[in-house]
Design a protein around this motif. Structure first.
Motif, PDB file in Angstrom:
ATOM      1  N   ARG A  53      15.922   8.533  26.997  1.00 24.86           N
ATOM      2  CA  ARG A  53      15.952   9.122  28.334  1.00 24.86           C
ATOM      3  C   ARG A  53      14.536   9.499  28.767  1.00 24.86           C
ATOM      4  N   ASN A  54      13.823  10.193  27.869  1.00 23.08           N
ATOM      5  CA  ASN A  54      12.472  10.652  28.194  1.00 23.08           C
ATOM      6  C   ASN A  54      11.505   9.491  28.346  1.00 23.08           C
ATOM      7  N   ARG A  55      11.566   8.561  27.401  1.00 16.49           N
ATOM      8  CA  ARG A  55      10.636   7.429  27.419  1.00 16.49           C
ATOM      9  C   ARG A  55      10.824   6.591  28.695  1.00 16.49           C
ATOM     10  N   TYR A  56      12.062   6.413  29.088  1.00 15.27           N
ATOM     11  CA  TYR A  56      12.344   5.611  30.281  1.00 15.27           C
ATOM     12  C   TYR A  56      11.735   6.264  31.517  1.00 15.27           C
ATOM     13  N   MET A  57      11.876   7.597  31.622  1.00 28.15           N
ATOM     14  CA  MET A  57      11.280   8.300  32.746  1.00 28.15           C
ATOM     15  C   MET A  57       9.768   8.168  32.743  1.00 28.15           C
ATOM     16  N   ILE A  58       9.166   8.358  31.579  1.00 25.74           N
ATOM     17  CA  ILE A  58       7.710   8.386  31.492  1.00 25.74           C
ATOM     18  C   ILE A  58       7.112   7.009  31.750  1.00 25.74           C
TER      19      ILE A  58
ATOM     20  N   ALA B 220      -2.155   3.624  34.650  1.00 29.55           N
ATOM     21  CA  ALA B 220      -1.965   3.680  36.102  1.00 29.55           C
ATOM     22  C   ALA B 220      -0.567   4.204  36.438  1.00 29.55           C
ATOM     23  N   ASN B 221       0.428   3.813  35.645  1.00 25.09           N
ATOM     24  CA  ASN B 221       1.788   4.301  35.881  1.00 25.09           C
ATOM     25  C   ASN B 221       1.935   5.773  35.518  1.00 25.09           C
ATOM     26  N   LEU B 222       1.320   6.188  34.417  1.00 23.35           N
ATOM     27  CA  LEU B 222       1.390   7.603  34.036  1.00 23.35           C
ATOM     28  C   LEU B 222       0.797   8.488  35.123  1.00 23.35           C
ATOM     29  N   LYS B 223      -0.285   8.034  35.739  1.00 23.86           N
ATOM     30  CA  LYS B 223      -0.935   8.819  36.794  1.00 23.86           C
ATOM     31  C   LYS B 223      -0.020   8.986  38.009  1.00 23.86           C
ATOM     32  N   LYS B 224       0.893   8.040  38.214  1.00 21.17           N
ATOM     33  CA  LYS B 224       1.852   8.153  39.324  1.00 21.17           C
ATOM     34  C   LYS B 224       3.048   9.024  38.943  1.00 21.17           C
ATOM     35  N   VAL B 225       3.357   9.065  37.645  1.00 26.53           N
ATOM     36  CA  VAL B 225       4.518   9.829  37.179  1.00 26.53           C
ATOM     37  C   VAL B 225       4.248  11.330  37.188  1.00 26.53           C
ATOM     38  N   VAL B 226       3.065  11.746  36.734  1.00 25.78           N
ATOM     39  CA  VAL B 226       2.774  13.170  36.535  1.00 25.78           C
ATOM     40  C   VAL B 226       3.066  14.020  37.766  1.00 25.78           C
TER      41      VAL B 226
ATOM     42  N   GLU C 231       5.569  14.735  25.802  1.00 25.86           N
ATOM     43  CA  GLU C 231       5.745  13.360  25.329  1.00 25.86           C
ATOM     44  C   GLU C 231       4.923  12.377  26.152  1.00 25.86           C
ATOM     45  N   LEU C 232       4.689  12.695  27.417  1.00 24.64           N
ATOM     46  CA  LEU C 232       3.806  11.850  28.226  1.00 24.64           C
ATOM     47  C   LEU C 232       2.386  11.850  27.667  1.00 24.64           C
ATOM     48  N   THR C 233       1.924  13.000  27.195  1.00 22.67           N
ATOM     49  CA  THR C 233       0.586  13.037  26.597  1.00 22.67           C
ATOM     50  C   THR C 233       0.548  12.178  25.336  1.00 22.67           C
ATOM     51  N   TYR C 234       1.669  12.108  24.610  1.00 22.72           N
ATOM     52  CA  TYR C 234       1.710  11.252  23.432  1.00 22.72           C
ATOM     53  C   TYR C 234       1.608   9.774  23.822  1.00 22.72           C
ATOM     54  N   MET C 235       2.201   9.420  24.963  1.00 18.90           N
ATOM     55  CA  MET C 235       2.096   8.042  25.445  1.00 18.90           C
ATOM     56  C   MET C 235       0.627   7.705  25.736  1.00 18.90           C
ATOM     57  N   TRP C 236      -0.048   8.639  26.402  1.00 19.63           N
ATOM     58  CA  TRP C 236      -1.475   8.426  26.683  1.00 19.63           C
ATOM     59  C   TRP C 236      -2.243   8.256  25.374  1.00 19.63           C
ATOM     60  N   ARG C 237      -1.933   9.083  24.400  1.00 18.30           N
ATOM     61  CA  ARG C 237      -2.580   8.959  23.089  1.00 18.30           C
ATOM     62  C   ARG C 237      -2.310   7.583  22.481  1.00 18.30           C
ATOM     63  N   GLY C 238      -1.072   7.082  22.630  1.00 17.41           N
ATOM     64  CA  GLY C 238      -0.730   5.772  22.101  1.00 17.41           C
ATOM     65  C   GLY C 238      -1.492   4.659  22.779  1.00 17.41           C
ATOM     66  N   TYR C 239      -1.591   4.698  24.113  1.00 18.07           N
ATOM     67  CA  TYR C 239      -2.337   3.665  24.822  1.00 18.07           C
ATOM     68  C   TYR C 239      -3.804   3.654  24.371  1.00 18.07           C
ATOM     69  N   THR C 240      -4.334   4.838  24.135  1.00 17.73           N
ATOM     70  CA  THR C 240      -5.717   4.934  23.677  1.00 17.73           C
ATOM     71  C   THR C 240      -5.888   4.315  22.294  1.00 17.73           C
ATOM     72  N   SER C 241      -4.960   4.606  21.397  1.00 19.28           N
ATOM     73  CA  SER C 241      -5.077   4.073  20.038  1.00 19.28           C
ATOM     74  C   SER C 241      -4.930   2.561  20.021  1.00 19.28           C
ATOM     75  N   HIS C 242      -4.130   2.001  20.943  1.00 21.51           N
ATOM     76  CA  HIS C 242      -4.015   0.543  21.030  1.00 21.51           C
ATOM     77  C   HIS C 242      -5.370  -0.083  21.334  1.00 21.51           C
TER      78      HIS C 242
ATOM     79  N   ARG D  24      -5.007  21.347  24.198  1.00 19.07           N
ATOM     80  CA  ARG D  24      -4.182  20.139  24.191  1.00 19.07           C
ATOM     81  C   ARG D  24      -5.068  18.891  24.358  1.00 19.07           C
ATOM     82  N   VAL D  25      -5.956  18.944  25.344  1.00 19.69           N
ATOM     83  CA  VAL D  25      -6.839  17.806  25.599  1.00 19.69           C
ATOM     84  C   VAL D  25      -7.814  17.627  24.444  1.00 19.69           C
ATOM     85  N   GLN D  26      -8.322  18.745  23.924  1.00 16.42           N
ATOM     86  CA  GLN D  26      -9.240  18.657  22.792  1.00 16.42           C
ATOM     87  C   GLN D  26      -8.585  17.930  21.614  1.00 16.42           C
ATOM     88  N   GLY D  27      -7.332  18.280  21.334  1.00 11.94           N
ATOM     89  CA  GLY D  27      -6.638  17.633  20.228  1.00 11.94           C
ATOM     90  C   GLY D  27      -6.480  16.144  20.428  1.00 11.94           C
TER      91      GLY D  27
END
Length: 817
Positions: free
Chosen positions: A408-413, A575-581, A604-615, A680-683
């Motif tokens: 549910r959360n992932r689909y929204m994000i 780009a999509n995360l920036k529209k969701v927030v 969980e959205l911040t975790y998605m951003w972290r994932g895109y960065t690690s990719h 949060r951002v520092q981490g």
């Protein structure tokens, strides 16, 4: 049909003096005399042990409850037979194992043999990893160096009337602390400070015998200082289920694994090999599928298997989700048709009491999709395997109820910017049902023998994921065994695209490779030429490549990544995360309720951003892996091109290592916490920077420079570009805000940590590498730059910050003084 008695079983039979000597040697019947001898040897008669009050159940072994004692009556012909003992948790306290251990969790599986030793019956644990031909001289050495441990032993209490079965008491096996079959691991024992098993509160609940298996349920109660929840009063009680199943005498023909096609495997060592070593190889784990009509199968017709794979739904499964679960199971029939089978896998509703009064999810005769009432957000697909051949005997898919919450959360994000269906916490049933269906299909894939194929998603061009025609036909990745759950590449203007993963061409290819019946091959070795041919036919096509993604080196083999260009993919996702927030408050709020859902989804959205960065990070110092054998052209490993690595660093400097104003939405932050945004951002940024400056990554870059010279993206290049980007305020003589000060401190601290290891004795590889000179030179350069430019601003905290960095650098450089 007359059953043939194995030689070892016959020897045990004769040694015990059981049966009729007349039937073996042609002499007089000695059974009465033998019975008399048993009595003089202290054995009781059968009726003295198994009284008229016994509650008995006939099957593989006959089980007898006499008062509070459990007896096994073991047929002599079952001695020295291979049996699979599977230990599962059938009942578990709330919160046990952090929520990841539940009713249905398997804790061990092992092959055992019940053997006779004078007046005792021993249970030996048998290993099939080291193999040798019994006729070979080395067989004796293999046996001597792989001596089988004794799991349990019990004295013989009696023989049955015709001496064809032996009776033993087995209570000590199930009521005492036998580590090999209990549900309390060493780590959990420490975690809960378990003191001991309380035998007064441990007992056997039930014993059920069936033609090919025996099922025992027993309760184990432990005294614990810190049980999972406080209201458990210093006690952990759990219900264990022990399944013992007779392994088939007619063994399935094994199939030798090939690392170019992903399968779960079993290790083997052959000491009869002609190689100048023990020949190590692997067998794939798979169900035994044999065509009912082999001649029709040979003609290329689709044929049903003699025994299909059958999954039952857990009776606890909510009615509305059952159709999706069934679809997820039977989706694999499309893949099995590639292997020549129709109706190979079947989903069934749980039987009613009238249909099958003995049905139990713990019974190894049934493969079940378990529905677990737990707050854990996960699903798993384990299986039980015959270690002799790799044949999968049974499996239980486990779906945790709260996994709905994850999707549910992932689909929204990840899809909220593109599709209206995702802009609610009450995801439409058709959408969430489709997600559940694909999760079940993924887990069934594991239970069929397929591991994760994290490389699959990189086969599709990134921009193809924006095409409705492409995604509706091919999905998000060639394999459902990849972690590629939601299409986060598609943009709001891309109409008609598919957002949820589905089965793909690799899955059909892998199932055909592993399950195709080859009637003309009478040995695993005879299959190899044809199996190799199927792989070579697909060689060079990325749709059919395999990579598990666990080495962390290949940027094309990553979890949750989509497309062949990680930089472009992450740009689309971001780009999509920036529209969701800006919409999260509206999408997650409910009148009369607090902002718990908002906080959860935002986190969980911040975790998605972290994932895109690690990719993206994975491209820096990355190495592409294409699995090959020695008869294929080309190399296995290739460094990521210099330009691709530079593009990755440019993205990180611009998107990951700047203040994320788009994420720091004050309307959200002021609703979910009094403070914490900076931390949060520092981490997130420090984690990305640590990943980027990882020791192994830097060493690969240094080695690449040595080989490819100017064609390589070097570690020096990386450090300079990071310094220019992360310390841009220094060069522009601007004020440094709190977020950037944290990032800059992290940069200096990471480099300093390397220098602090200079005198360490336990990391000689680092001490002799170029990383320490690299970090020392970087710190010296940065110190000079700060000293030259630190007076460029009149912002007090910025000035203090520059002085602090100099002090940190001096402290690090002083290590060698």
């Amino acid at each position: 049909m007359i059953k043939k008695l194995p030689i070892l079983g016959l020897a045990a039979l004769l040694a015990a003096g059981c049966g009729s000597e007349k039937s073996v040697f042609g002499g007089k019947d000695m059974s009465a005399e033998n019975t008399s001898k048993k009595s003089t040897n202290g054995l009781k008669s059968y009726k003295e042990v198994i009284t008229s009050e016994a509650a008995s159940d006939e099957g593989l072994f006959t089980t007898h409850f006499v008062d509070d004692k459990l007896y096994f009556e073991i047929p002599m012909e079952m001695l020295d037979k291979d049996m699979l003992l599977v230990s599962r948790i059938a009942g578990v306290p709330d919160g046990y194992g952090g929520g990841y251990v539940n009713a249905g969790s398997k804790v061990n599986e092992q092959v055992v043999r019940w053997t006779k030793r004078k007046g005792n019956i021993d249970v030996k644990v048998i290993s099939f990893e080291n193999m040798s031909d019994e006729e070979s001289p080395i067989y004796k050495s293999v046996q001597a160096n792989n001596y089988f441990p004794i799991l349990f032993s019990s004295k013989i209490e009696a023989y049955n009337n015709d001496s064809t079965s032996v009776v033993i008491e087995v209570g000590d096996l199930f009521e005492n602390e036998v580590r090999a079959i209990n549900g309390l691991s060493s780590s959990l024992r420490k975690r809960y400070k378990v003191k001991k098993l309380d035998q007064s509160r441990s007992y056997i609940e039930s014993a059920n015998a069936y033609p090919k298996n025996v099922e025992i349920k027993h309760v184990m109660t432990y005294e614990a200082e810190e049980p999972p929840t406080r209201d458990q009063a210093g006690t952990i009680s759990m219900m264990m289920n022990q399944s013992m199943i007779l392994l088939p005498d007619a063994k399935m023909q094994p199939r030798i694994a090939d690392h170019r096609v992903g399968w779960f495997t079993i290790d083997k060592y052959d000491y009869n090999s002609e190689e100048l070593k023990a020949d190590d190889y692997e067998l794939i784990r798979r169900w035994k599928l044999v065509p009912k009509d082999i001649e029709a199968y040979k003609r290329g017709e689709l044929v049903e298997p003699e025994e299909p794979i059958v999954y039952y739904l857990d009776p606890a499964t909510p009615e509305k989700w059952r159709p999706y679960f069934k679809q997820g199971i039977e989706d694999w029939n499309v893949a099995f048709e590639e292997a020549g089978f129709k109706n190979a896998i079947i989903a069934k509703d749980p039987p009613t009491k009238e249909e099958d009064p003995e049905f139990s999810p713990e019974d190894v005769r049934y493969s079940v999709v378990r529905y677990v009432a737990s707050t854990t957000r996960n699903a798993v697909g384990p299986s039980v395997t015959d270690p002799r051949t790799g044949e999968i005997i049974e499996s239980d898919i486990i779906w945790y109820h709260n996994h709905l919450r994850s999707y549910r959360n992932r689909y929204m994000i990840e899809a909220g910017a593109q599709t209206e269906d995702a802009r609610t916490l009450n995801t439409p049933e058709s959408e969430i049902g489709e997600m559940m269906r694909m999760v079940i299909a993924h887990e069934v894939g594991h239970a069929l023998g397929l591991p994760h194929n994290m490389k699959a998603s990189s086969a599709y061009p990134t921009d193809s994921l924006r095409s409705a025609e492409f995604t509706q036909k091919y999905g998000l990745t060639p394999s459902i065994m990849d972690y590629a759950r939601v299409n986060y590449v598609a943009q709001p203007e891309d109409e008609g695209v598919r957002y949820i993963r589905m089965m793909g061409p690799y899955d059909k290819y892998a199932i055909n490779w592993g399950y195709r019946y080859i009637p003309e091959a009478d040995s695993p070795e005879a299959e190899k030429e044809k199996l190799d041919k199927w792989i070579l036919e697909k060689a060079g096509d990325p749709w059919y490549e395999f990579g598990n993604g666990y080495a962390g080196v290949d940027p094309q083999s990553q979890r949750e990544s989509l497309g062949d260009d990680q930089v472009k993919t992450s740009e689309y996702g971001l780009a999509n995360l920036k529209k969701v927030v800006p919409n999260l408050i509206t999408w997650t709020s409910k009148d009369g309720y607090a902002y718990d859902d908002l906080e959860e989804v935002y986190r969980e959205l911040t975790y998605m951003w972290r994932g895109y960065t690690s990719h993206v990070v994975a491209n820096v110092g990355g190495v592409y892996e294409t699995r090959k054998t020695s008869n294929q052209d080309g190399v296995v490993y290739e460094n990521v091109p210099k330009q691709k690595q530079k593009e990755a660093v440019d993205f990180l400097v611009e998107e990951a290592f700047t203040k994320p104003d788009w994420l720091l939405n004050q309307e959200i932050l002021n609703r979910i916490g009094a403070s914490g945004a900076i931390e949060r951002v520092q981490g997130l940024q420090t984690r990305a920077l640590n990943n980027l400056l990882d020791e192994d990554r830097l060493n690969r870059m240094i080695a690449n420079e040595e080989v490819n010279g100017d064609e390589a993206y070097t570690a020096v290049n990386l450090m300079k570009e990071l310094r220019d980007g992360i310390f841009s305020e220094l060069y522009n003589r601007n004020k440094v805000d709190a977020y950037r000060r944290n990032l800059q401190r992290s940069y200096v601290d990471i480099a300093s940590e390397y220098l602090k290891k200079l005198n360490a004795e336990d990391n000689q590889a680092l001490l002799k590498s170029d990383i320490l000179p690299l970090m020392r030179g970087e710190m010296q350069t940065l110190k000079r730059e700060i000293n030259r430019r630190k007076s460029g601003t009149n912002h007090s905290l910025t000035q203090y910050h520059w002085e602090d960095l100099i002090a940190r650098i001096d402290a690090a450089l002083d290590v060698e003084a």
